[in-house]
Enzyme design. Structure first.
Site, PDB file in Angstrom:
ATOM      1  N   TYR A 144       0.846  -1.190   0.000  1.00 28.96           N
ATOM      2  CA  TYR A 144       0.000   0.000   0.000  1.00 28.96           C
ATOM      3  C   TYR A 144       0.881   1.239   0.000  1.00 28.96           C
ATOM      4  O   TYR A 144       1.897   1.278   0.708  1.00 28.96           O
ATOM      5  CB  TYR A 144      -0.902   0.025   1.246  1.00 28.96           C
ATOM      6  CG  TYR A 144      -2.361  -0.102   0.887  1.00 28.96           C
ATOM      7  CD1 TYR A 144      -2.936   0.782  -0.017  1.00 28.96           C
ATOM      8  CD2 TYR A 144      -3.145  -1.103   1.437  1.00 28.96           C
ATOM      9  CE1 TYR A 144      -4.270   0.661  -0.367  1.00 28.96           C
ATOM     10  CE2 TYR A 144      -4.481  -1.220   1.084  1.00 28.96           C
ATOM     11  CZ  TYR A 144      -5.041  -0.341   0.179  1.00 28.96           C
ATOM     12  OH  TYR A 144      -6.351  -0.455  -0.180  1.00 28.96           O
ATOM     13  N   GLU A 194      -0.630   4.804  -0.341  1.00 25.41           N
ATOM     14  CA  GLU A 194      -1.470   5.998  -0.561  1.00 25.41           C
ATOM     15  C   GLU A 194      -0.657   7.259  -0.275  1.00 25.41           C
ATOM     16  O   GLU A 194       0.193   7.280   0.622  1.00 25.41           O
ATOM     17  CB  GLU A 194      -2.707   5.934   0.336  1.00 25.41           C
ATOM     18  CG  GLU A 194      -3.748   4.991  -0.227  1.00 25.41           C
ATOM     19  CD  GLU A 194      -4.972   4.839   0.660  1.00 25.41           C
ATOM     20  OE1 GLU A 194      -5.262   5.756   1.442  1.00 25.41           O
ATOM     21  OE2 GLU A 194      -5.613   3.792   0.549  1.00 25.41           O
ATOM     22  N   ASP A 222      -7.181  15.362 -23.459  1.00 27.82           N
ATOM     23  CA  ASP A 222      -7.136  13.919 -23.228  1.00 27.82           C
ATOM     24  C   ASP A 222      -6.459  13.304 -24.448  1.00 27.82           C
ATOM     25  O   ASP A 222      -7.075  13.153 -25.503  1.00 27.82           O
ATOM     26  CB  ASP A 222      -8.570  13.405 -23.060  1.00 27.82           C
ATOM     27  CG  ASP A 222      -8.625  11.902 -22.852  1.00 27.82           C
ATOM     28  OD1 ASP A 222      -7.621  11.218 -23.116  1.00 27.82           O
ATOM     29  OD2 ASP A 222      -9.693  11.411 -22.441  1.00 27.82           O
ATOM     30  N   THR A 266      -4.010   7.492 -21.334  1.00 31.33           N
ATOM     31  CA  THR A 266      -3.808   6.118 -20.902  1.00 31.33           C
ATOM     32  C   THR A 266      -2.375   5.769 -21.286  1.00 31.33           C
ATOM     33  O   THR A 266      -1.718   6.505 -22.037  1.00 31.33           O
ATOM     34  CB  THR A 266      -4.769   5.143 -21.620  1.00 31.33           C
ATOM     35  OG1 THR A 266      -4.688   5.386 -23.021  1.00 31.33           O
ATOM     36  CG2 THR A 266      -6.194   5.331 -21.147  1.00 31.33           C
ATOM     37  N   LYS A 299      -2.332   2.380 -25.043  1.00 26.78           N
ATOM     38  CA  LYS A 299      -2.828   2.416 -26.436  1.00 26.78           C
ATOM     39  C   LYS A 299      -1.622   2.586 -27.359  1.00 26.78           C
ATOM     40  O   LYS A 299      -0.765   1.724 -27.390  1.00 26.78           O
ATOM     41  CB  LYS A 299      -3.852   3.539 -26.592  1.00 26.78           C
ATOM     42  CG  LYS A 299      -5.120   3.325 -25.737  1.00 26.78           C
ATOM     43  CD  LYS A 299      -6.178   4.365 -26.050  1.00 26.78           C
ATOM     44  CE  LYS A 299      -7.486   4.080 -25.344  1.00 26.78           C
ATOM     45  NZ  LYS A 299      -7.589   4.641 -23.989  1.00 26.78           N
ATOM     46  N   ARG A 343      -1.648  -1.375 -18.910  1.00 26.84           N
ATOM     47  CA  ARG A 343      -2.984  -0.781 -18.820  1.00 26.84           C
ATOM     48  C   ARG A 343      -2.998   0.203 -17.652  1.00 26.84           C
ATOM     49  O   ARG A 343      -2.736  -0.187 -16.505  1.00 26.84           O
ATOM     50  CB  ARG A 343      -3.974  -1.926 -18.582  1.00 26.84           C
ATOM     51  CG  ARG A 343      -5.414  -1.604 -18.664  1.00 26.84           C
ATOM     52  CD  ARG A 343      -6.190  -2.865 -19.007  1.00 26.84           C
ATOM     53  NE  ARG A 343      -5.916  -3.216 -20.382  1.00 26.84           N
ATOM     54  CZ  ARG A 343      -6.496  -2.627 -21.438  1.00 26.84           C
ATOM     55  NH1 ARG A 343      -7.401  -1.683 -21.270  1.00 26.84           N
ATOM     56  NH2 ARG A 343      -6.181  -2.976 -22.655  1.00 26.84           N
TER      57      ARG A 343
HETATM   58  N1  DSN Z   1     -11.942   2.158 -24.459  1.00 31.41           N
HETATM   59  C1  DSN Z   1     -11.162   3.224 -25.018  1.00 31.41           C
HETATM   60  C2  DSN Z   1     -11.258   3.234 -26.491  1.00 31.41           C
HETATM   61  O1  DSN Z   1     -11.426   2.180 -27.036  1.00 31.41           O
HETATM   62  O2  DSN Z   1     -11.158   4.278 -27.101  1.00 31.41           O
HETATM   63  C3  DSN Z   1     -11.497   4.479 -24.422  1.00 31.41           C
HETATM   64  O3  DSN Z   1     -12.068   4.298 -23.173  1.00 31.41           O
END
Ligand code: DSN
Length: 502
Positions: free
Chosen positions: A82, A84, A259, A288, A291, A297
């Site tokens: 942990y 935090e 974003d 994120t 991607k 992830r």
């Molecule tokens: N799930 C992502 C996407 O496929 O664009 C975004 O949340």
């Protein structure tokens, strides 16, 4: 399933069958042995997932394949800790090693993106957006309100004063790209907390061109005067001009939040530079890490020094305890993305998407905006007269994994949809290039022409059921198989050896 089962029968065709086990194979097998001893069903699902991803062309624009080092960093005892709080300021004892890991990940992120500040704890992009929203709300609404009361601590004000601040926090305006225009759920959609905590004003792409109209956006922004102008997308295939967006945000007195979840890898890989790179222009950037960026992830917030102290309080403000094992994997992924090889990869992702879009257009497919500048391609299914659900399922039957998506003005709504979204990050990681993209566009177009909606009793087309020409399906599966045989996912993992867990 059918494809996967056929593939399992021919496992010797996958991986390094017959060769000495690679170090990666040995490590995978050791881990699987530990799992399979008591949980054979879980070991089996892991292997079936590998084989599934080996037997379909992965065209989901938001997915990728990360490195073994990233995977290994996530599967170990770091999960037991942990931590935090944030580096040097924890609510738990014994966080020295987590401090080292989190500091390293933040440093790598700042170096990679040239950002003033990085926060690597968010567990997802949605979490990162929540951290950013509340950093802005606290900095721009809560702190000034407290200052007006001559206070710095929320606990020292009366219930009435707190009620007024809470009311102000819950009534701020935000402008985000609407879901049907390619925006994300977390950009103000009513079924998401973002749509419930803000007074949301959506902006839209032009229904005909599919493009963002900056003049129209500026006009709307000056009328609405939101606290936050939120840009970025899940399904928009053209570059965003952040210099222009910064200018209009300043005119309207709005915080510029970006974003970049979808295109972070293209920023890291220097495909998106100058006015197309959000970092020098935005107050807060969220992303994120899995991607185009090809890491574990998870999520991350990058911001200017002005927002740093608020962002760092993401945990415990809106997040639970950080995941040290994922922060370790993020550190590795950021370092990997700072190498010349990653820049070459990012350039190929964009080149492949362009080749894919051009080949689709040549086959008469309706691609909103006429092409792409990034890693994704949208397809409008109005002309073939099928829904996103029908097309997604038919494609999967033919060996292509991709996802249905709304298109501007979508008449079928966000569940059934009227579009498909394709992306090149994963197939580019497998080493595919423009020739393979042309072949994939051809398979895609053949399948699309071979799908017809089933009719209801009254003669109207159904939205979910379809007929698929069996010969086209057979031919497509053969073509997909040929492509994947030349580009094996995680080739160090021997398919025949792994079949003992099935
Ligand atoms: N799930 C992502 C996407 O496929 O664009 C975004 O949340």
């Amino acid at each position: 399933m059918e494809i996967l089962n056929d593939y399992i029968k021919s496992l010797c065709g996958a991986g390094r069958c017959g060769q000495a086990p690679s170090p990666e194979m040995t490590a995978y097998a050791a881990n699987l042995d530990i799992i399979a001893k008591s949980y054979p069903d879980i070991a089996r699902a892991i292997i079936r997932e590998l084989l599934d991803q080996r037997s379909y062309l992965k065209l989901i624009a938001s997915e990728n394949y990360c490195s073994y080092a990233v995977q290994a960093a996530m599967g170990n005892l770091l999960t037991d800790k942990y931590a935090e709080g944030y580096v040097g300021k924890r609510f738990y004892a014994g966080c020295d090693n987590v401090d080292d890991i989190e500091r390293r990940a933040c440093d790598e992120a700042k170096k990679l993106f040239g950002a003033e500040h990085a926060y690597v704890q968010p567990h997802s992009g949605a979490d990162a957006n929540l951290v950013a929203f509340w950093a802005i709300l606290r900095h721009k609404v809560q702190t000034p309100a407290l200052e007006r009361l001559g206070q710095t601590n929320l606990l020292n004000i009366s219930d009435t004063e707190w009620g007024e601040i809470r009311h102000a926090l819950g009534n701020q305006r935000i402008m985000g790209l609407d879901l049907y225009s390619g925006g994300h759920l977390t950009h103000g959609y009513r079924h998401n907390i973002s749509g419930q905590m803000f007074d949301v004003h959506f902006y839209h792409v032009d229904k005909e061109t599919g493009l963002l109209d900056y003049d129209k956006l500026r006009k709307q922004l000056l009328e609405v005067k939101p606290l936050i102008l939120l840009t970025g997308f899940s399904a928009y295939s053209r570059n965003l001009d952040f210099e222009c967006l910064r200018g209009m945000a300043d005119e309207a007195g709005a915080v510029l939040m970006v974003d970049m979840a979808h295109f972070a890898g293209l920023v890291a890989g220097k495909v998106l530079q100058s006015r197309y790179n959000p970092i020098p222009y935005a107050d807060i950037v969220t992303t994120t890490t899995h991607k185009t960026l090809r890491g574990p992830r998870g999520g991350m917030v990058l911001c200017t020094k002005e927002y740093a102290e608020y962002v760092d309080k993401g945990c415990p403000h809106v997040l639970g305890g950080p995941l040290p094992q994922v922060m370790a994997a993020k550190a590795i992924a950021f370092e990997e993305a700072n190498r010349p090889e990653f820049q070459a990869y990012a350039a190929k992702v964009a080149e492949n998407a362009k080749a894919l879009a051009e080949a689709l257009v040549k086959r008469g497919i309706n691609v909103p905006t006429g092409g792409t500048d990034n890693h994704l391609v949208l397809v409008n299914l109005d002309a073939p007269g099928i829904t996103g659900t029908q097309a997604e399922n038919a494609m999967r039957e033919c060996g292509l994994t991709l996802n249905r998506n709304t298109i501007p003005g979508d008449k079928n709504g966000p569940w059934i949809t009227s579009g498909l979204r394709l992306g090149t990050p994963a197939l580019t990681t497998l080493g595919m290039g423009p020739d393979e993209m042309k072949e994939i566009a051809d398979i895609f177009a053949d399948v699309l022409a071979a799908v017809k909606p089933k009719l209801k009793k009254n003669g109207d087309p159904t939205k979910t059921e379809y007929n698929l020409n069996a010969d086209v399906k057979k031919r497509s599966l053969e073509r997909v198989r040929r492509l994947l045989d030349k580009h094996v996912l995680y080739p160090e993992l021997d398919g025949a050896f792994l079949s003992k867990y099935l």
